[in-house]
Design a protein around this motif. Structure first.
Motif, short mmCIF file in Angstrom:
data_model
loop_
_atom_site.label_atom_id
_atom_site.label_comp_id
_atom_site.label_asym_id
_atom_site.label_seq_id
_atom_site.Cartn_x
_atom_site.Cartn_y
_atom_site.Cartn_z
N ASP A 1 -7.06 8.72 4.17
CA ASP A 1 -5.84 8.76 3.35
C ASP A 1 -6.08 8.28 1.92
OD1 ASP A 1 -5.52 7.67 6.23
OD2 ASP A 1 -3.58 8.62 5.88
N ARG A 2 -5.66 9.07 0.96
CA ARG A 2 -5.62 8.57 -0.41
C ARG A 2 -4.48 7.56 -0.49
NH1 ARG A 2 -7.41 9.44 -5.47
NH2 ARG A 2 -8.76 11.13 -4.76
N HIS A 3 -4.76 6.44 -1.17
CA HIS A 3 -3.77 5.36 -1.18
C HIS A 3 -3.88 4.54 -2.45
CE1 HIS A 3 -7.52 3.68 0.43
NE2 HIS A 3 -7.09 2.48 0.10
N LEU B 1 -6.00 -2.34 16.91
CA LEU B 1 -6.53 -0.97 16.92
C LEU B 1 -7.31 -0.78 18.21
CD1 LEU B 1 -7.94 -0.66 13.27
CD2 LEU B 1 -5.84 0.41 14.15
N ASP C 1 -6.77 5.15 18.69
CA ASP C 1 -6.49 5.27 17.25
C ASP C 1 -7.56 6.07 16.52
OD1 ASP C 1 -4.00 3.81 17.14
OD2 ASP C 1 -5.19 2.02 17.61
N GLY C 2 -8.68 6.32 17.19
CA GLY C 2 -9.66 7.25 16.64
C GLY C 2 -10.49 6.70 15.49
N MET C 3 -10.58 5.36 15.38
CA MET C 3 -11.37 4.78 14.29
C MET C 3 -12.85 4.61 14.66
SD MET C 3 -9.25 4.41 11.78
CE MET C 3 -10.02 3.22 10.64
N MET D 1 -2.19 7.53 8.19
CA MET D 1 -2.38 6.09 7.99
C MET D 1 -1.63 5.33 9.08
SD MET D 1 -1.34 3.73 4.65
CE MET D 1 -2.10 4.91 3.53
N ILE D 2 -2.32 4.41 9.69
CA ILE D 2 -1.72 3.54 10.71
C ILE D 2 -1.41 2.20 10.04
CG2 ILE D 2 -2.16 2.30 12.86
CD1 ILE D 2 -4.29 4.56 13.47
N ALA E 1 -4.96 1.22 8.69
CA ALA E 1 -6.17 1.95 9.06
C ALA E 1 -6.08 3.35 8.45
CB ALA E 1 -6.29 2.04 10.59
N LEU E 2 -7.10 3.69 7.69
CA LEU E 2 -7.15 4.98 7.01
C LEU E 2 -7.84 5.96 7.95
CD1 LEU E 2 -8.27 3.40 3.62
CD2 LEU E 2 -5.94 4.12 4.26
N ASP E 3 -7.05 6.42 8.94
CA ASP E 3 -7.61 7.25 10.00
C ASP E 3 -7.69 8.72 9.58
OD1 ASP E 3 -4.79 7.37 10.00
OD2 ASP E 3 -4.75 8.02 12.09
N ILE F 1 0.86 -1.18 0.00
CA ILE F 1 0.00 0.00 0.00
C ILE F 1 0.89 1.23 0.00
CG2 ILE F 1 -0.27 -0.11 2.52
CD1 ILE F 1 -2.99 1.27 2.15
N GLU F 2 0.57 2.15 -0.89
CA GLU F 2 1.31 3.41 -0.97
C GLU F 2 0.45 4.52 -0.38
OE1 GLU F 2 2.92 4.28 -4.82
OE2 GLU F 2 3.15 6.43 -4.38
N ASP F 3 1.04 5.24 0.54
CA ASP F 3 0.39 6.42 1.14
C ASP F 3 0.68 7.60 0.21
OD1 ASP F 3 -0.24 8.68 2.62
OD2 ASP F 3 0.47 7.83 4.52
#
Lengths: 130, 130
Positions: free
Chosen positions: A91-93, B27, B31-33, B1-2, A86-88, A68-70
């Motif tokens: 996040d575009r990825h 998580l 972590d705020g999810m 991103m985590i 986790a896309l907290d 996965i690329e951030d």
């Protein structure tokens, strides 16, 4: 108590197919859990650019291999069984599968099952069927 | 991103051990999810009676074999890879592992990581360390 089986759901309307992936939605908004839970398969060789503007999502790798690329930082994280991202920050990825990957995905807020990915790769919030 | 890896977390403070099971919290609330995500292993032969008065939980079986009894109805559901159960009514249940089971668990509200199971098998809501 709700009990469901992926092996049955995969042949039902819970399965959706798209370019490079398919997903089986085992828990949706109507189930009242406050999140949705999907088993998503990323096909070998797929490269998917995505961003969920309206949802937080975590993705746990059950099987397969990829990365996965951030897009914000350019950082690339290897994905193998046991890795979670986790896309907290919405996040575009870019997700790439070197070998078919099976992922356990959790969405907050829960997906209704009626969304489609729009042109930005996002699910609209509370989409209604058209 | 985590990004986290179960294979590292299992040897860290994210792992908790108890009678018949251990769990790795990938998580947590911080972590705020809006949910927490745990990989929990139920040891072979374990029989666990549980009820979460303050949390909703879904549990997806990645590997292993066992069953879950719904104490309200007496109904027993077989658990094998691909089966998910969701405790949408804070259901009291008995979980049995015929073979060691690895489960992907989601809690809403998220677990803080500081709870302990109390005498009813529940996690207290927003427990603080004592």
């Amino acid at each position: 108590m709700i009990v469901r089986d992926y092996n049955e759901a995969v042949n039902s309307r819970r399965r959706i197919d798209s370019d490079g992936w398919h997903s089986v939605r085992l828990l949706l908004k109507d189930d009242g859990m406050g999140f949705s839970f999907h088993i998503t398969t990323i096909h070998e060789g797929a490269e998917l650019e995505m961003q969920y503007a309206n949802h937080l999502e975590s993705v746990y790798c059950i099987s397969g291999e990829g990365d996965i690329e951030d897009c914000a930082t350019g950082e690339i994280h290897q994905i193998r069984p046991g890795v979670i991202y986790a896309l907290d920050k919405h996040d575009r990825h870019i997700l790439r599968a070197r070998k078919e990957m099976q992922m356990a995905c959790v969405f907050n807020p829960p997906v209704t099952g009626r969304e489609v990915h729009d042109e930005t790769g996002a699910y609209p919030l509370e989409a209604e069927p058209v």
